[in-house]
Design a protein around this motif. Structure first.
Motif, mmCIF file in Angstrom:
data_model
loop_
_atom_site.group_PDB
_atom_site.id
_atom_site.type_symbol
_atom_site.label_atom_id
_atom_site.label_comp_id
_atom_site.label_asym_id
_atom_site.label_seq_id
_atom_site.Cartn_x
_atom_site.Cartn_y
_atom_site.Cartn_z
ATOM 1 N N VAL A 26 0.855 -1.188 0.000
ATOM 2 C CA VAL A 26 0.000 0.000 0.000
ATOM 3 C C VAL A 26 0.888 1.234 0.000
ATOM 4 C CG1 VAL A 26 -1.963 -1.144 1.097
ATOM 5 C CG2 VAL A 26 -0.227 -0.047 2.526
ATOM 6 N N PRO A 27 0.393 2.352 -0.541
ATOM 7 C CA PRO A 27 1.238 3.538 -0.649
ATOM 8 C C PRO A 27 1.548 4.192 0.701
ATOM 9 C CG PRO A 27 -0.949 3.975 -1.522
ATOM 10 C CD PRO A 27 -0.894 2.523 -1.200
ATOM 11 N N TYR A 28 0.653 4.009 1.665
ATOM 12 C CA TYR A 28 0.896 4.555 3.005
ATOM 13 C C TYR A 28 0.067 3.786 4.016
ATOM 14 C CZ TYR A 28 -3.500 6.953 2.031
ATOM 15 O OH TYR A 28 -4.799 7.228 1.693
ATOM 16 N N VAL A 29 0.512 3.869 5.276
ATOM 17 C CA VAL A 29 -0.207 3.284 6.401
ATOM 18 C C VAL A 29 -0.257 4.342 7.494
ATOM 19 C CG1 VAL A 29 -0.168 1.522 8.210
ATOM 20 C CG2 VAL A 29 0.490 0.917 5.872
ATOM 21 N N GLN A 30 -1.443 4.584 8.018
ATOM 22 C CA GLN A 30 -1.579 5.520 9.128
ATOM 23 C C GLN A 30 -1.679 4.732 10.426
ATOM 24 O OE1 GLN A 30 -4.684 8.476 8.820
ATOM 25 N NE2 GLN A 30 -4.396 9.122 10.945
ATOM 26 N N VAL A 35 1.802 8.960 9.571
ATOM 27 C CA VAL A 35 1.592 8.344 8.268
ATOM 28 C C VAL A 35 2.959 7.874 7.770
ATOM 29 C CG1 VAL A 35 0.872 8.703 5.874
ATOM 30 C CG2 VAL A 35 -0.408 9.776 7.731
ATOM 31 N N HIS A 36 3.059 6.567 7.530
ATOM 32 C CA HIS A 36 4.277 5.967 6.996
ATOM 33 C C HIS A 36 4.066 5.803 5.499
ATOM 34 C CE1 HIS A 36 5.842 4.671 11.013
ATOM 35 N NE2 HIS A 36 4.572 4.865 11.293
ATOM 36 N N GLU A 147 11.518 7.066 1.329
ATOM 37 C CA GLU A 147 10.320 6.797 2.130
ATOM 38 C C GLU A 147 10.259 7.821 3.252
ATOM 39 O OE1 GLU A 147 11.575 3.517 5.398
ATOM 40 O OE2 GLU A 147 11.492 2.766 3.339
ATOM 41 N N GLY A 148 9.086 7.987 3.857
ATOM 42 C CA GLY A 148 8.978 9.003 4.894
ATOM 43 C C GLY A 148 7.935 8.709 5.949
ATOM 44 N N ILE A 149 8.103 9.358 7.077
ATOM 45 C CA ILE A 149 7.141 9.324 8.171
ATOM 46 C C ILE A 149 6.698 10.759 8.425
ATOM 47 C CG2 ILE A 149 6.728 8.714 10.594
ATOM 48 C CD1 ILE A 149 9.090 6.706 10.317
ATOM 49 N N PHE A 150 5.390 10.958 8.508
ATOM 50 C CA PHE A 150 4.807 12.286 8.641
ATOM 51 C C PHE A 150 3.803 12.284 9.786
ATOM 52 C CE2 PHE A 150 6.169 11.523 4.379
ATOM 53 C CZ PHE A 150 6.722 12.719 3.959
ATOM 54 N N GLN A 151 3.750 13.379 10.526
ATOM 55 C CA GLN A 151 2.756 13.549 11.584
ATOM 56 C C GLN A 151 1.617 14.400 11.034
ATOM 57 O OE1 GLN A 151 3.985 15.816 15.043
ATOM 58 N NE2 GLN A 151 2.533 14.716 16.339
ATOM 59 N N ILE A 152 0.383 13.929 11.260
ATOM 60 C CA ILE A 152 -0.784 14.663 10.777
ATOM 61 C C ILE A 152 -1.760 14.916 11.931
ATOM 62 C CG2 ILE A 152 -0.557 13.767 8.439
ATOM 63 C CD1 ILE A 152 -2.961 11.922 9.061
#
Length: 153
Positions: A26-30, A35-36, A147-152
């Motif tokens: 999958v393109p991302y996982v929350q 969000v990874h 790749e990245g990790i983001f806080q939302i």
């Protein structure tokens, strides 16, 4: 238009639709407020941006490839936020892979293309932890994958 997208427009950047996965993932996982985002590969004008740093590509060209990965990462974050990029609080971490020769040692300069773009586009919310590593090869022969990790919110 979100405040972040307004800033992107000032930089001449319009986020594309989030790229579809190229394989079985999958393109991302929350998870909670994180969000990874799966690795995004370097592209230019809709085509793979290929090359090997230290062979047929310069560090500056690699930095441009890394910037394209950063744009794709933000497109995935926007998708994860239901189209509202203002839900993005910060970039937490980027991990960059550079398709490079064994003697190439400027991986950090290449991945600066993504890091610099995140700060330019997002201000302090774009400052992040990071790794920049060499890879003997990358999918489809691309120059860079990040790749990245983001806080939302």
């Amino acid at each position: 238009m979100s405040a972040f997208e307004t800033r992107l427009a000032e930089l001449g950047v319009t986020l594309p639709n989030a790229p579809a996965p190229a394989a079985n993932y999958v393109p991302y996982v929350q998870v909670g407020d994180l969000v990874h985002v799966s690795g995004q590969i370097s592209t230019q004008d809709g085509a793979f941006l290929t090359g090997k740093l230290g062979d047929d590509m310069s560090a500056d060209e690699g930095a441009a490839a890394a910037r394209s990965c950063a744009i794709a990462l933000l497109a995935q974050v926007k998708a994860a936020c239901g189209g509202d990029l203002d839900r993005l609080q910060r970039v937490v971490k980027l991990v960059g892979f550079v398709n490079s020769t064994a003697d190439f040692g400027e991986q950090s300069i290449v991945i600066n293309g993504a890091s610099d773009f995140m700060v330019e586009a997002l201000g302090d919310a774009g400052r992040h932890a990071r790794s920049a590593v060499s890879a003997a090869s990358l999918p489809f022969g691309v120059a860079v994958e990040i790749e990245g990790i983001f806080q939302i919110k």
